[in-house]
Design a protein around this motif. Structure first.
Motif, PDB file in Angstrom:
ATOM      1  N   LEU A  18      17.281  42.655  62.408  1.00  0.00           N
ATOM      2  CA  LEU A  18      17.667  41.682  63.450  1.00  0.00           C
ATOM      3  C   LEU A  18      16.881  40.380  63.282  1.00  0.00           C
ATOM      4  CD1 LEU A  18      17.849  44.147  66.498  1.00  0.00           C
ATOM      5  CD2 LEU A  18      19.719  43.336  65.064  1.00  0.00           C
ATOM      6  N   GLY A  19      16.697  39.998  62.040  1.00  0.00           N
ATOM      7  CA  GLY A  19      16.047  38.729  61.734  1.00  0.00           C
ATOM      8  C   GLY A  19      14.529  38.746  61.853  1.00  0.00           C
ATOM      9  N   ARG A  20      13.930  39.940  62.018  1.00  0.00           N
ATOM     10  CA  ARG A  20      12.484  40.013  62.261  1.00  0.00           C
ATOM     11  C   ARG A  20      11.656  40.181  60.973  1.00  0.00           C
ATOM     12  NH1 ARG A  20       9.880  38.141  65.583  1.00  0.00           N
ATOM     13  NH2 ARG A  20       8.380  39.815  65.881  1.00  0.00           N
ATOM     14  N   ASP A  21      12.299  40.467  59.845  1.00  0.00           N
ATOM     15  CA  ASP A  21      11.524  40.819  58.648  1.00  0.00           C
ATOM     16  C   ASP A  21      10.626  39.683  58.164  1.00  0.00           C
ATOM     17  OD1 ASP A  21      14.072  39.668  57.946  1.00  0.00           O
ATOM     18  OD2 ASP A  21      13.684  40.190  55.861  1.00  0.00           O
ATOM     19  N   GLY A  22      11.037  38.433  58.385  1.00  0.00           N
ATOM     20  CA  GLY A  22      10.194  37.301  57.983  1.00  0.00           C
ATOM     21  C   GLY A  22       8.879  37.299  58.767  1.00  0.00           C
ATOM     22  N   GLY A  46      10.231  42.605  44.609  1.00  0.00           N
ATOM     23  CA  GLY A  46      11.668  42.541  44.916  1.00  0.00           C
ATOM     24  C   GLY A  46      12.210  41.137  44.756  1.00  0.00           C
ATOM     25  N   THR A  47      12.852  40.623  45.803  1.00  0.00           N
ATOM     26  CA  THR A  47      13.450  39.281  45.738  1.00  0.00           C
ATOM     27  C   THR A  47      12.459  38.208  46.196  1.00  0.00           C
ATOM     28  OG1 THR A  47      14.413  39.571  47.914  1.00  0.00           O
ATOM     29  CG2 THR A  47      15.793  40.165  46.043  1.00  0.00           C
ATOM     30  N   ALA A  48      11.174  38.541  46.170  1.00  0.00           N
ATOM     31  CA  ALA A  48      10.076  37.574  46.298  1.00  0.00           C
ATOM     32  C   ALA A  48       9.849  36.989  47.695  1.00  0.00           C
ATOM     33  CB  ALA A  48      10.221  36.450  45.263  1.00  0.00           C
ATOM     34  N   ASP A  49      10.286  37.667  48.736  1.00  0.00           N
ATOM     35  CA  ASP A  49      10.097  37.085  50.073  1.00  0.00           C
ATOM     36  C   ASP A  49       8.629  37.016  50.489  1.00  0.00           C
ATOM     37  OD1 ASP A  49      12.696  36.416  50.368  1.00  0.00           O
ATOM     38  OD2 ASP A  49      13.214  37.975  51.816  1.00  0.00           O
ATOM     39  N   VAL A  50       7.801  37.971  50.045  1.00  0.00           N
ATOM     40  CA  VAL A  50       6.371  37.880  50.388  1.00  0.00           C
ATOM     41  C   VAL A  50       5.738  36.702  49.631  1.00  0.00           C
ATOM     42  CG1 VAL A  50       4.107  39.015  50.224  1.00  0.00           C
ATOM     43  CG2 VAL A  50       6.109  40.321  50.992  1.00  0.00           C
ATOM     44  N   ALA A  51       6.070  36.574  48.340  1.00  0.00           N
ATOM     45  CA  ALA A  51       5.510  35.466  47.550  1.00  0.00           C
ATOM     46  C   ALA A  51       5.897  34.124  48.167  1.00  0.00           C
ATOM     47  CB  ALA A  51       5.992  35.567  46.109  1.00  0.00           C
ATOM     48  N   LEU A  52       7.137  34.030  48.653  1.00  0.00           N
ATOM     49  CA  LEU A  52       7.571  32.769  49.292  1.00  0.00           C
ATOM     50  C   LEU A  52       6.759  32.484  50.555  1.00  0.00           C
ATOM     51  CD1 LEU A  52      11.402  33.155  48.756  1.00  0.00           C
ATOM     52  CD2 LEU A  52      10.033  31.213  47.963  1.00  0.00           C
ATOM     53  N   GLN A  53       6.491  33.528  51.332  1.00  0.00           N
ATOM     54  CA  GLN A  53       5.670  33.326  52.544  1.00  0.00           C
ATOM     55  C   GLN A  53       4.252  32.908  52.171  1.00  0.00           C
ATOM     56  OE1 GLN A  53       6.763  33.298  55.499  1.00  0.00           O
ATOM     57  NE2 GLN A  53       8.497  34.679  55.712  1.00  0.00           N
ATOM     58  N   VAL A  54       3.725  33.497  51.089  1.00  0.00           N
ATOM     59  CA  VAL A  54       2.370  33.134  50.648  1.00  0.00           C
ATOM     60  C   VAL A  54       2.327  31.649  50.287  1.00  0.00           C
ATOM     61  CG1 VAL A  54       0.688  33.434  48.765  1.00  0.00           C
ATOM     62  CG2 VAL A  54       1.717  35.440  49.856  1.00  0.00           C
ATOM     63  N   LEU A  55       3.302  31.210  49.495  1.00  0.00           N
ATOM     64  CA  LEU A  55       3.278  29.817  49.025  1.00  0.00           C
ATOM     65  C   LEU A  55       3.559  28.835  50.156  1.00  0.00           C
ATOM     66  CD1 LEU A  55       5.036  30.301  45.576  1.00  0.00           C
ATOM     67  CD2 LEU A  55       2.604  29.980  46.030  1.00  0.00           C
ATOM     68  N   VAL A 109      -4.086  41.798  47.601  1.00  0.00           N
ATOM     69  CA  VAL A 109      -2.899  42.439  47.024  1.00  0.00           C
ATOM     70  C   VAL A 109      -2.058  43.009  48.157  1.00  0.00           C
ATOM     71  CG1 VAL A 109      -2.089  44.276  45.477  1.00  0.00           C
ATOM     72  CG2 VAL A 109      -4.139  42.981  44.883  1.00  0.00           C
ATOM     73  N   THR A 110      -0.734  42.819  48.057  1.00  0.00           N
ATOM     74  CA  THR A 110       0.170  43.315  49.106  1.00  0.00           C
ATOM     75  C   THR A 110       1.250  44.209  48.513  1.00  0.00           C
ATOM     76  OG1 THR A 110       1.467  41.302  48.774  1.00  0.00           O
ATOM     77  CG2 THR A 110      -0.045  41.313  50.644  1.00  0.00           C
ATOM     78  N   ILE A 111       1.846  45.009  49.389  1.00  0.00           N
ATOM     79  CA  ILE A 111       3.096  45.708  49.050  1.00  0.00           C
ATOM     80  C   ILE A 111       3.889  45.821  50.353  1.00  0.00           C
ATOM     81  CG2 ILE A 111       2.069  48.035  49.269  1.00  0.00           C
ATOM     82  CD1 ILE A 111       3.958  48.864  46.892  1.00  0.00           C
ATOM     83  N   ALA A 112       5.116  45.294  50.349  1.00  0.00           N
ATOM     84  CA  ALA A 112       5.934  45.293  51.567  1.00  0.00           C
ATOM     85  C   ALA A 112       7.168  46.151  51.353  1.00  0.00           C
ATOM     86  CB  ALA A 112       6.346  43.863  51.922  1.00  0.00           C
ATOM     87  N   PHE A 113       7.321  47.185  52.125  1.00  0.00           N
ATOM     88  CA  PHE A 113       8.478  48.086  52.075  1.00  0.00           C
ATOM     89  C   PHE A 113       8.666  48.646  50.667  1.00  0.00           C
ATOM     90  CE2 PHE A 113       9.401  44.417  54.939  1.00  0.00           C
ATOM     91  CZ  PHE A 113       9.003  45.051  56.093  1.00  0.00           C
ATOM     92  N   GLY A 114       7.552  48.828  49.962  1.00  0.00           N
ATOM     93  CA  GLY A 114       7.619  49.281  48.578  1.00  0.00           C
ATOM     94  C   GLY A 114       6.907  50.601  48.348  1.00  0.00           C
ATOM     95  N   ILE A 115       5.823  50.861  49.045  1.00  0.00           N
ATOM     96  CA  ILE A 115       5.000  52.045  48.741  1.00  0.00           C
ATOM     97  C   ILE A 115       5.794  53.327  48.989  1.00  0.00           C
ATOM     98  CG2 ILE A 115       3.894  52.319  51.030  1.00  0.00           C
ATOM     99  CD1 ILE A 115       1.995  52.586  47.710  1.00  0.00           C
ATOM    100  N   ARG A 116       6.752  53.269  49.939  1.00  0.00           N
ATOM    101  CA  ARG A 116       7.625  54.412  50.230  1.00  0.00           C
ATOM    102  C   ARG A 116       8.356  54.899  48.973  1.00  0.00           C
ATOM    103  NH1 ARG A 116      12.237  52.977  52.296  1.00  0.00           N
ATOM    104  NH2 ARG A 116      11.327  50.995  52.958  1.00  0.00           N
ATOM    105  N   ASN A 117       8.663  53.962  48.066  1.00  0.00           N
ATOM    106  CA  ASN A 117       9.477  54.306  46.889  1.00  0.00           C
ATOM    107  C   ASN A 117       8.654  54.775  45.700  1.00  0.00           C
ATOM    108  OD1 ASN A 117      11.789  53.110  48.264  1.00  0.00           O
ATOM    109  ND2 ASN A 117      10.732  51.186  47.896  1.00  0.00           N
ATOM    110  N   VAL A 118       7.337  54.693  45.795  1.00  0.00           N
ATOM    111  CA  VAL A 118       6.495  54.991  44.642  1.00  0.00           C
ATOM    112  C   VAL A 118       6.150  56.484  44.667  1.00  0.00           C
ATOM    113  CG1 VAL A 118       4.286  54.477  43.539  1.00  0.00           C
ATOM    114  CG2 VAL A 118       5.552  52.654  44.686  1.00  0.00           C
ATOM    115  N   PRO A 119       6.468  57.222  43.593  1.00  0.00           N
ATOM    116  CA  PRO A 119       6.227  58.670  43.618  1.00  0.00           C
ATOM    117  C   PRO A 119       4.746  59.023  43.811  1.00  0.00           C
ATOM    118  CG  PRO A 119       7.612  58.071  41.749  1.00  0.00           C
ATOM    119  CD  PRO A 119       7.161  56.783  42.378  1.00  0.00           C
TER     120      PRO A 119
END
Ligand SMILES: C[S@@+](CC[C@H](N)C(=O)[O-])C[C@H]1O[C@@H](n2cnc3c(N)ncnc32)[C@H](O)[C@@H]1O
Length: 223
Positions: A18-22, A46-55, A109-119
């Motif tokens: 609902l537009g909250r992920d940013g 992923g599609t670099a949204d965290v990197a964009l927020q950092v910059l 170092v960050t990981i957003a919505f990614g650690i869930r997918n790492v075995p």
């Protein structure tokens, strides 16, 4: 799997949050406490949204992103190139459990919505801690079905019905069914905090966002 959903990934993120992920990614970036001249790493970029927020927040920081899904990275590179043509960012292909960087080279170092997918989550967290300099922070953003509280019934229904339906209609049914299963199977905040401590991080905090539907975990690399 993420290559298959890359094209619609950003759209589904905006709709399903609902537009909250940013705002969640901005909280993650703030938690790192970065300063001009620092270099940070975003794992599962992923599609670099965290990197964009950092910059956006820190134009003088260099943002490095890593992800094994090349279709996601291509979209991320296009977005970064568009908004930051002069550089200040690098994207590389690779896996969280074996980061191709020297020890202690990143301020955070960050990981957003990614650690869930790492075995092997412990290996990935240990790698993230290893490449962070002493005193630097590791931040993890993850979705969680809250087990109590006012949003619990709504969050459960959202994950059970709305997420798979939106996935089926707008993207790919299997992948968004996987999102539901992986969210329901994710460890509790207490268990995940303890995994971060096992990975060598100290002062671990687990802050609930959106009444616990999202968690922001932060740990520090000992000096
Ligand atoms: C839900 S997306 C999150 C993307 C981005 N961090 C964001 O905030 O939108 C999950 C990402 O994790 C990546 N991923 C999956 N397995 C991974 C692994 N073993 N190591 C690193 N990244 C991985 C996927 O390719 C995908 O880009």
């Amino acid at each position: 799997m993420f290559d298959r959903i890359a094209a619609r990934y950003d759209l589904l993120n905006r709709l399903l949050s609902l537009g909250r992920d940013g705002a969640w990614r901005r909280a993650l970036v703030r938690a790192l406490d970065l300063h001009a001249g620092d270099r940070m790493l975003d794992v599962a970029v992923g599609t670099a949204d965290v990197a964009l927020q950092v910059l956006r927040a820190h134009p003088q920081v260099v943002a490095v992103g890593i992800d094994p899904a090349l279709a996601m990275l291509r979209l991320g590179a296009a977005k970064l190139g568009n908004r930051h043509p002069a550089g200040g960012w690098h994207l590389v292909g690779g896996d969280a459990s074996g980061l191709p960087f020297n020890t202690g080279v990143f301020a955070g170092v960050t990981i957003a919505f990614g650690i869930r997918n790492v075995p092997d989550r412990l290996a990935a967290l240990a790698e993230m801690a290893r490449v962070t300099r002493p005193g630097g922070r590791v931040g993890v953003l993850e979705l969680q079905v809250p087990d109590h509280g006012p949003l619990q019934p709504l969050a459960r229904a959202w994950v059970r019905w709305v997420v798979p339906l939106a996935g089926r209609v707008l993207s790919s049914a299997d992948e968004y069914r996987y999102l539901r299963r992986s969210m329901e199977a994710f460890p509790s905040p207490r268990e995940f905090s303890s995994l971060m401590a096992q990975a060598g991080l100290t002062r671990v905090t687990a802050r609930p966002l959106e009444a616990g539907a999202v968690r922001l975990y932060v740990g520090e690399v000992p000096r």
